[in-house]
Design a protein around this motif. Structure first.
Motif: not given
Ligand code: UDP
Ligand code: MG
Length: 311
Positions: A99-100, A105, A126, A128, A161-164
């Motif tokens: 997560m960022d 996130h 994740g 958006k 997203s890069d939220y995973k």
């Protein structure tokens, strides 16, 4: 309470001095207050991607104050993808959440992700649901990119997203990939592992600034497309065929004109032909060059990042 398993959180950080303390607070308080989260041992991996502000100092202090926190500092800025993959390599958790640092996130979604993982999903994406504050032009171009990406690769990453959350199996699969140029957002889709989706609203940044500029986004988009698809190369062949047919038609026209006694239109058709074919050739060379540069980067086999210090 019985601790069931370990969860690692990987956080790439580039000039995030304004946001990191808040991020750290919200994750640790989630672990204090939320049962689902608290049931797992926490490991927090901060990767400092060559920040030039106070990020490094703040992170080292955090790492010294809390044994759950691990600090890795790059020697310079190697990019978010490199920082993510460095974190994946170091993470020891049974599941890893990426997560960022800027709280775009929302950590509140972590319990939902953990529950999906416990249900047996290998990847939790994740998604958006609202893209936050982005201009109309940005939204249009993003939409175009997703369409192009889906058209040429068959992978639909709209909203991705890069939220995973990645289970150990998915982390090992990504760690085994040898390439230097990666597109983390789409690679988890490419693996085909059983995945669930968790939607989130993109909050405004809590502080600091976004690192993206129009130009860097364009470069990112070209990299991502060409690292996943050979379609642009195939288009070159199609373009060649089209130019070839135009040539044949013009040739037939010239022969007919010649035998019917009309004068053959020389200059205008010549100019059109030359500009058309030169344009096609240069465009083709440009596309081939992008793939060539891709091969060049991979074949040099340089490390993706260099670590300056770890705590
Ligand atoms: N980031 C990074 N290296 C970079 C650029 C960004 O590690 O070269 C990190 C940044 O600190 C943040 C995340 O990547 O945690 C997302 O960056 P940003 O907020 O700038 O991107 P946006 O949210 O605007 O897509
Ligand atoms: Mg951000």
């Amino acid at each position: 309470m019985v601790i069931m398993s370990k969860v690692s959180i990987v956080v790439p950080c580039y000039n995030e001095a304004d946001t990191i303390v808040k991020f750290h607070q919200s994750v640790t308080s989630l672990w204090e207050e939320n049962e689902t989260a608290a049931a797992h041992e926490l490991e927090l991996l901060f990767i400092n991607d060559g920040s030039v502000d106070d990020t490094g100092r703040i992170l080292r202090e955090l790492a010294a104050s809390d044994p759950r926190i691990h600090y890795t500092g790059f020697s310079r800025n190697f990019g978010k993808e490199a920082a993510i993959f460095c974190g994946l390599k170091q993470a020891s958790g049974d599941a890893v959440i990426v997560m960022d640092a800027d709280l775009q996130h929302p950590p509140e979604k972590i319990p939902e992700m953990l529950l999906k993982w416990q249900e047996g999903y290998t990847v939790v994406e994740g998604i958006k649901s609202d893209r936050g504050r982005e201009g109309a032009m940005h939204g249009l171009l993003t939409c175009l990119f997703y369409r192009l990406f889906r058209g040429s690769t068959g992978i639909d990453i709209a909203g991705a997203s890069d939220y995973k959350l990645l289970s150990r199996k998915a982390v090992d699969a990504l760690n085994a990939m040898p390439e230097r140029v990666t597109f983390f957002r789409a690679l988890t889709y490419w693996t085909g592992f059983r995945s669930a989706k968790v939607t989130f609203d993109v909050a405004d940044r809590t502080g600091g600034r976004s690192k993206w500029t129009g130009f860097s986004l364009l470069r990112y988009a070209i990299n991502d497309l060409t690292s996943f698809s050979y379609l642009p190369l195939r288009i070159i062949g199609i373009m060649g065929l089209i130019v070839f047919f135009i040539g044949i038609l013009l040739g037939i026209d010239a022969v007919i004109s010649y035998f019917s006694g009309k004068s053959v239109g020389g200059y205008p058709s010549l100019v059109i032909l030359i500009t058309l074919s030169t344009g096609a050739i240069l465009l083709s060379l440009g596309i081939i060059a992008i793939y060539l540069a891709g091969i060049y980067i991979e074949i040099k086999d340089r490390p993706r990042y260099l670590i300056e210090d770890r705590h």
